[in-house]
Design a protein around this motif. Structure first.
Motif, mmCIF file in Angstrom:
data_model
loop_
_atom_site.group_PDB
_atom_site.id
_atom_site.type_symbol
_atom_site.label_atom_id
_atom_site.label_comp_id
_atom_site.label_asym_id
_atom_site.label_seq_id
_atom_site.Cartn_x
_atom_site.Cartn_y
_atom_site.Cartn_z
ATOM 1 N N GLU A 262 27.518 32.353 40.349
ATOM 2 C CA GLU A 262 27.313 33.211 41.510
ATOM 3 C C GLU A 262 28.593 33.553 42.255
ATOM 4 O O GLU A 262 28.535 34.139 43.329
ATOM 5 C CB GLU A 262 26.344 32.521 42.478
ATOM 6 N N GLU A 263 29.751 33.205 41.721
ATOM 7 C CA GLU A 263 30.974 33.336 42.484
ATOM 8 C C GLU A 263 31.676 34.671 42.272
ATOM 9 O O GLU A 263 31.452 35.363 41.275
ATOM 10 C CB GLU A 263 31.924 32.185 42.126
ATOM 11 N N SER A 264 32.590 34.975 43.206
ATOM 12 C CA SER A 264 33.399 36.182 43.078
ATOM 13 C C SER A 264 34.213 36.136 41.793
ATOM 14 O O SER A 264 34.652 35.085 41.362
ATOM 15 C CB SER A 264 34.346 36.302 44.280
ATOM 16 N N GLU B 113 31.721 38.332 45.667
ATOM 17 C CA GLU B 113 30.444 37.699 45.982
ATOM 18 C C GLU B 113 29.759 38.399 47.153
ATOM 19 O O GLU B 113 30.418 38.995 48.009
ATOM 20 C CB GLU B 113 30.670 36.221 46.309
ATOM 21 N N ARG C 117 21.454 41.589 47.026
ATOM 22 C CA ARG C 117 22.728 40.918 46.758
ATOM 23 C C ARG C 117 23.592 41.725 45.796
ATOM 24 O O ARG C 117 24.804 41.814 45.965
ATOM 25 C CB ARG C 117 22.460 39.523 46.202
ATOM 26 N N ARG D 65 27.291 43.259 46.615
ATOM 27 C CA ARG D 65 28.472 42.952 45.816
ATOM 28 C C ARG D 65 29.217 44.235 45.457
ATOM 29 O O ARG D 65 30.455 44.293 45.528
ATOM 30 C CB ARG D 65 28.076 42.190 44.551
ATOM 31 N N ARG E 135 21.965 36.331 36.965
ATOM 32 C CA ARG E 135 22.019 37.072 38.228
ATOM 33 C C ARG E 135 20.775 37.928 38.430
ATOM 34 O O ARG E 135 20.371 38.198 39.551
ATOM 35 C CB ARG E 135 23.272 37.951 38.263
#
Length: 376
Positions: free
Chosen positions: A181-183, A190, A221, A225, A358
């Motif tokens: 889930e990270e940048s 993110e 989400r 992003r 995701r």
């Protein structure tokens, strides 16, 4: 226990690396997941002043690190192999003239069994040291830059690189799901995150996050992003990223020849006849930009299950943002009575694995399953 990642660091300031004893990196060392050794370059000098630098040939400001101490230090590190002839470390030298350090490179380095870092100082290390490492020691040398700026030495960069790499080693991060889930894991930043309280100093948590509708949350989400990346790091957005200029529509018989070409280019092997038959038993969604077919995904209902094919994209697309968009379209096509979406992709790439997660899918018995929120 998995094999430990060995890390050797050579520096004239070994105490600078003491933060490697702290936090998750320090715990990983205690748990045997990381085997870290710090070496003082001055231990490999032979004069009473322990000299590691001298003036540059050709003139100019500053000093240059001498080749002799570095050669002996690297020989010492390489000799730590057990048995001595089995392997060599990959040498990473931080420097502003190197290749950019990225999350992709961090993943690449995390797959290595042994990394060595050379912390340069002053104007840098004598160029012959790189040649010596490659040709005499048989070491793969990578010069890596944290960014377009200059530091006093390589130690700060090594701390950053080691932390970025070590956290990808299995077992270092307790919840491996958080890594997905990270940048930067798939090229985007993110999304915004929130915690309790719900109201704070006149500011509220977005209502969608309180709705319990997981599909809507995932979509929000994803949109956040894209918007955040466009605002803060537009350089990360590849032209293939999904935008308002992508049109999605269901396939008709006139689309079949072009769809067949895309599917074959994506490694699929249907025939024109089988595609024509699929039009009668399910729905195929096509994504186009400027009239060009970019990708496709097919859905077919079977009782309470909606079967979804792995999205097929044209080969020149970088990243899987369009694949994620097609999966969202597939989920939105679920009619009343559908309890779960099942996606068949038994051997996805790492990028596709992140895309599926995701989008809300989880691996189950050789398939990827997404249970619709109203039945959870």
């Amino acid at each position: 226990m998995p094999a430990a990642l060995r890390i050797d660091v050579v520096s004239i300031f070994p105490d600078y690396l003491s933060p490697l004893d702290l936090s998750l990196i320090g715990k990983a060392r205690q748990d045997g997941l990381l085997d870290v050794h710090v070496h003082d370059l001055r231990d490999f000098t032979h004069d009473r002043h322990r000299t590691v630098d001298d003036t540059p040939y050709g003139g100019g400001a500053g000093m240059v690190m001498k080749p002799q101490p570095w050669a002996e230090a690297l020989e010492h590190v390489a000799a730590q192999a057990d048995p001595p002839t089995t392997k060599r470390p990959r040498l990473v030298v931080p420097g502003p003239g190197g290749a950019p350090f990225t999350q992709a490179l961090a993943r690449e380095l995390a797959a290595e069994p042994w990394l060595a870092f050379a912390c340069g100082r002053y104007e840098g290390i004598d160029e012959r040291v790189y040649e010596f490492a490659r040709e005499d020691l048989g070491v793969d040398v990578s010069v890596v830059s944290l960014g377009d700026y200059v530091l006093n030495g390589g130690e700060v960069a090594v701390l950053a690189i080691v932390e970025a790499v070590a956290r990808l080693v299995p077992g270092v991060i307790g919840n491996a799901e958080s890594l997905v889930e990270e940048s930067h894991e798939d090229g985007l930043l993110e999304y915004p995150i929130y915690t309790k309280p719900r109201e704070w100093r006149g500011r509220s948590v977005p209502e969608v996050l309180l709705s319990g509708n997981h599909a809507a949350i995932a979509q929000w989400r994803h949109e956040q992003r894209l918007a955040r990346t466009a605002a803060r790091r537009p350089d990360l957005l590849h032209p293939s990223s999904v935008g308002q200029d992508v049109d999605v529509a269901t396939a008709v018989s006139g689309d079949l020849p072009e769809l067949l070409t895309v599917l074959h280019a994506a490694g699929r092997g249907p025939t024109l006849e089988s595609l024509r038959a699929e039009l009668d038993t399910g729905t195929t969604w096509l994504a186009r930009r400027g009239g060009r077919l970019l990708g496709a995904v097919r859905v077919e209902a079977d009782g309470e299950t909606l079967h979804v094919t792995a999205p097929a994209l044209v080969p020149d697309l970088a990243g899987d943002e369009l694949a994620r968009h097609l999966l969202d379209v597939a989920a939105q096509s679920a009619v009343s009575g559908i309890r779960q979406l099942v996606l068949d992709d038994p051997r996805p790439t790492d990028a596709r694995t992140r895309t599926y997660r995701r989008a809300g899918y989880r691996p189950t018995s050789g398939y990827w399953v997404k249970r619709l929120s109203r039945y959870e």
